[in-house]
Motif scaffolding. Structure first.
Motif, mmCIF file in Angstrom:
data_model
loop_
_atom_site.group_PDB
_atom_site.id
_atom_site.type_symbol
_atom_site.label_atom_id
_atom_site.label_comp_id
_atom_site.label_asym_id
_atom_site.label_seq_id
_atom_site.Cartn_x
_atom_site.Cartn_y
_atom_site.Cartn_z
ATOM 1 N N PRO A 133 8.593 3.523 -10.787
ATOM 2 C CA PRO A 133 8.515 2.318 -11.615
ATOM 3 C C PRO A 133 7.354 1.411 -11.188
ATOM 4 O O PRO A 133 6.886 1.476 -10.048
ATOM 5 C CB PRO A 133 9.867 1.633 -11.379
ATOM 6 N N ASN A 134 6.899 0.589 -12.105
ATOM 7 C CA ASN A 134 5.861 -0.421 -11.817
ATOM 8 C C ASN A 134 4.606 0.169 -11.184
ATOM 9 O O ASN A 134 4.026 -0.408 -10.279
ATOM 10 C CB ASN A 134 6.409 -1.516 -10.887
ATOM 11 N N ALA A 135 4.211 1.365 -11.629
ATOM 12 C CA ALA A 135 3.039 2.009 -11.037
ATOM 13 C C ALA A 135 1.764 1.476 -11.677
ATOM 14 O O ALA A 135 1.701 1.290 -12.892
ATOM 15 C CB ALA A 135 3.131 3.514 -11.218
ATOM 16 N N ARG A 269 8.737 -0.904 1.270
ATOM 17 C CA ARG A 269 7.336 -0.902 0.818
ATOM 18 C C ARG A 269 6.721 0.502 0.904
ATOM 19 O O ARG A 269 5.780 0.825 0.193
ATOM 20 C CB ARG A 269 6.505 -1.922 1.600
ATOM 21 N N PHE A 270 7.256 1.351 1.790
ATOM 22 C CA PHE A 270 6.707 2.704 1.912
ATOM 23 C C PHE A 270 7.165 3.622 0.786
ATOM 24 O O PHE A 270 6.750 4.776 0.714
ATOM 25 C CB PHE A 270 7.087 3.316 3.264
ATOM 26 N N THR A 271 8.034 3.127 -0.082
ATOM 27 C CA THR A 271 8.446 3.937 -1.233
ATOM 28 C C THR A 271 7.542 3.692 -2.437
ATOM 29 O O THR A 271 7.781 4.217 -3.520
ATOM 30 C CB THR A 271 9.905 3.620 -1.638
ATOM 31 N N LYS A 272 6.477 2.870 -2.241
ATOM 32 C CA LYS A 272 5.560 2.556 -3.345
ATOM 33 C C LYS A 272 4.151 3.040 -3.007
ATOM 34 O O LYS A 272 3.698 2.897 -1.873
ATOM 35 C CB LYS A 272 5.512 1.048 -3.573
ATOM 36 N N ALA A 294 2.289 7.214 10.274
ATOM 37 C CA ALA A 294 1.035 7.315 9.514
ATOM 38 C C ALA A 294 -0.006 7.942 10.425
ATOM 39 O O ALA A 294 -0.199 7.480 11.554
ATOM 40 C CB ALA A 294 0.583 5.937 9.059
ATOM 41 N N PRO A 295 -0.699 9.015 9.971
ATOM 42 C CA PRO A 295 -1.663 9.692 10.827
ATOM 43 C C PRO A 295 -2.984 8.931 10.961
ATOM 44 O O PRO A 295 -3.818 9.281 11.787
ATOM 45 C CB PRO A 295 -1.874 11.029 10.126
ATOM 46 N N ASP A 296 -3.161 7.886 10.161
ATOM 47 C CA ASP A 296 -4.448 7.186 10.152
ATOM 48 C C ASP A 296 -4.251 5.866 9.401
ATOM 49 O O ASP A 296 -3.226 5.666 8.754
ATOM 50 C CB ASP A 296 -5.489 8.053 9.413
ATOM 51 N N ASP A 297 -5.255 4.984 9.470
ATOM 52 C CA ASP A 297 -5.259 3.806 8.597
ATOM 53 C C ASP A 297 -5.532 4.273 7.167
ATOM 54 O O ASP A 297 -6.260 5.244 6.963
ATOM 55 C CB ASP A 297 -6.386 2.836 8.963
ATOM 56 N N GLY A 298 -5.000 3.576 6.189
ATOM 57 C CA GLY A 298 -5.309 3.918 4.802
ATOM 58 C C GLY A 298 -4.262 3.377 3.860
ATOM 59 O O GLY A 298 -3.550 2.420 4.177
ATOM 60 N N LEU A 299 -4.215 3.990 2.683
ATOM 61 C CA LEU A 299 -3.189 3.636 1.703
ATOM 62 C C LEU A 299 -2.207 4.789 1.593
ATOM 63 O O LEU A 299 -2.607 5.952 1.516
ATOM 64 C CB LEU A 299 -3.804 3.404 0.315
ATOM 65 N N LEU A 300 -0.933 4.461 1.573
ATOM 66 C CA LEU A 300 0.094 5.469 1.338
ATOM 67 C C LEU A 300 0.088 5.813 -0.160
ATOM 68 O O LEU A 300 -0.003 4.911 -0.993
ATOM 69 C CB LEU A 300 1.420 4.873 1.767
ATOM 70 N N ALA A 301 0.129 7.098 -0.471
ATOM 71 C CA ALA A 301 0.085 7.503 -1.883
ATOM 72 C C ALA A 301 1.204 8.488 -2.197
ATOM 73 O O ALA A 301 1.589 9.289 -1.343
ATOM 74 C CB ALA A 301 -1.266 8.149 -2.209
ATOM 75 N N PHE A 302 1.708 8.433 -3.418
ATOM 76 C CA PHE A 302 2.705 9.368 -3.953
ATOM 77 C C PHE A 302 3.887 9.614 -3.017
ATOM 78 O O PHE A 302 4.220 10.767 -2.719
ATOM 79 C CB PHE A 302 2.057 10.712 -4.318
ATOM 80 N N PRO A 303 4.555 8.568 -2.525
ATOM 81 C CA PRO A 303 5.751 8.820 -1.729
ATOM 82 C C PRO A 303 6.801 9.529 -2.590
ATOM 83 O O PRO A 303 6.922 9.249 -3.783
ATOM 84 C CB PRO A 303 6.218 7.413 -1.337
ATOM 85 N N PHE A 316 4.852 12.143 1.594
ATOM 86 C CA PHE A 316 3.867 11.149 1.125
ATOM 87 C C PHE A 316 2.478 11.697 1.419
ATOM 88 O O PHE A 316 2.319 12.697 2.132
ATOM 89 C CB PHE A 316 4.070 9.784 1.814
ATOM 90 N N TYR A 317 1.486 11.029 0.860
ATOM 91 C CA TYR A 317 0.083 11.350 1.131
ATOM 92 C C TYR A 317 -0.597 10.125 1.722
ATOM 93 O O TYR A 317 -0.093 9.001 1.593
ATOM 94 C CB TYR A 317 -0.644 11.738 -0.162
#
Ligand SMILES: [Zn+2]
Length: 336
Positions: A133-135, A269-272, A294-303, A316-317
């Protein structure tokens, strides 16, 4: 190329020269908002839309503009794919087309029907949506050139995400010989076209249909496939809405594979998608106490959706921000 059209694809023929452009909705059969965009455009022109079919001379079109339903069998089933082991958007690789076992899949056979049309496209826009939702809308690419950047600049999206190599791993495509995630768009890009996947937003967001129709018309104007009068005939409001700032470029760098031990996200927040994370952040934990970081700094994608955690192969990605300059403008590279 033969003039025969694949099933559920129509051709709008311009009376002046221009590019060969292809637009699909329904490459994933459960993403119906893209199908609605295709149908709305064809209906506004008074053309058959269920399914799209035939060749039609249309005022305001330059060159040849194809509209189609990517995977009609999957749309009829209301499922992501048509029942094969890989959905249509993971079927576009030479090695699959020459493999009789792969070709037993209805999705792979549909890919083979579409392969010549997509290989001949100058531009290809594949309309997708997400179940979360709300993507926010974003653009997915598998190759980044200055031509991709120029087209993406006409869209009011904040993120352009290069998914190459990493995305296919969720369906077990780990073969190093398959050096591209075998999507529709990567097939176009590998044949010299500009292919992009426009993620319209949430599947249940009905506003995404007029918004994506407007954005599609901008793309078609930007690539020279239609004139502005064509866009006005479709009758979408806010056509002159100013574009947002230039989108930021990101690249997928990591897929966190699910080890199926009862994973739960540590924070909501990690579900978004697009939540910023720092290296070492505890994203969640398995029932046996193992923490996934998280393996690195960045944006979490497609949880993975919380209801799909027991079967989704990826948790997640991670996406990292890229340089401003696309690869084809960085000059010669000395290493891969
Ligand atoms: Zn999709």
């Amino acid at each position: 190329m033969s003039s025969a059209l694949p099933f559920a694809v129509c051709r709008l023929q311009g009376s002046v020269p221009g590019p060969r452009t292809v637009v699909f909705g329904g490459t994933h059969g459960n993403e119906t908002t893209g199908v609605s965009v295709v149908k709305n455009v064809l209906e506004a022109l008074g053309l058959p839309s269920n399914p799209p079919a035939g060749t039609h001379v249309v005022d305001g079109v330059r060159g040849a503009l194809y509209f189609g339903i990517g995977n009609p069998s999957a749309v009829a089933r209301g499922t992501r794919g048509a029942g094969g082991p890989r959905d249509l958007n993971r079927c576009f690789h030479e090695s699959f087309f020459s493999d009789p076992q792969a070709m037993a899949s209805p999705d792979e056979r549909r890919a083979a029907e579409l392969a010549d049309l997509l290989a001949s496209a100058d531009y290809f826009f594949d309309l997708h949506s997400v179940s979360a939702p709300n993507a926010r809308p974003f653009v997915g690419i598998t190759t980044r050139t200055s031509r991709h950047d120029a087209i993406c600049a006409s869209l009011p999206v904040s993120i352009v995400l290069d998914v190459n190599r990493v995305l296919g791993r969720d369906v077990g495509i780990d073969d190093p010989a398959i050096d591209q995630t075998p999507t529709t768009c990567s097939w176009v890009n590998r044949h010299g076209g500009v292919g992009l996947c426009y993620e319209m937003g949430s599947q249940d967001d009905l506003d995404s249909v007029p918004r994506a129709t407007r954005d599609l018309l901008r793309l078609l104007e930007a690539c020279g496939s239609v004139d502005h009068a064509f866009s006005e005939r479709i009758g979408v409001p806010d056509l002159s809405l100013p574009t947002a700032d230039a989108p930021a470029n990101y690249r997928l760098t990591h897929c966190e594979r699910n080890r199926f031990k009862g994973f739960q996200f540590a924070e909501e927040r990690f579900t978004k998608s697009w939540t910023p994370v720092k290296k070492g952040d505890a994203i969640g934990r398995y029932e046996d106490g193992e923490i996934v970081r998280a393996p690195d700094d960045g944006l979490l994608a497609f949880p993975a959706g919380v209801h799909t955690l027991s079967r989704n192969p990826s948790l997640f990605y991670l996406a990292k921000q890229e340089e401003k300059t696309p690869r084809d403008r960085r000059g010669a590279r000395t290493s891969a």
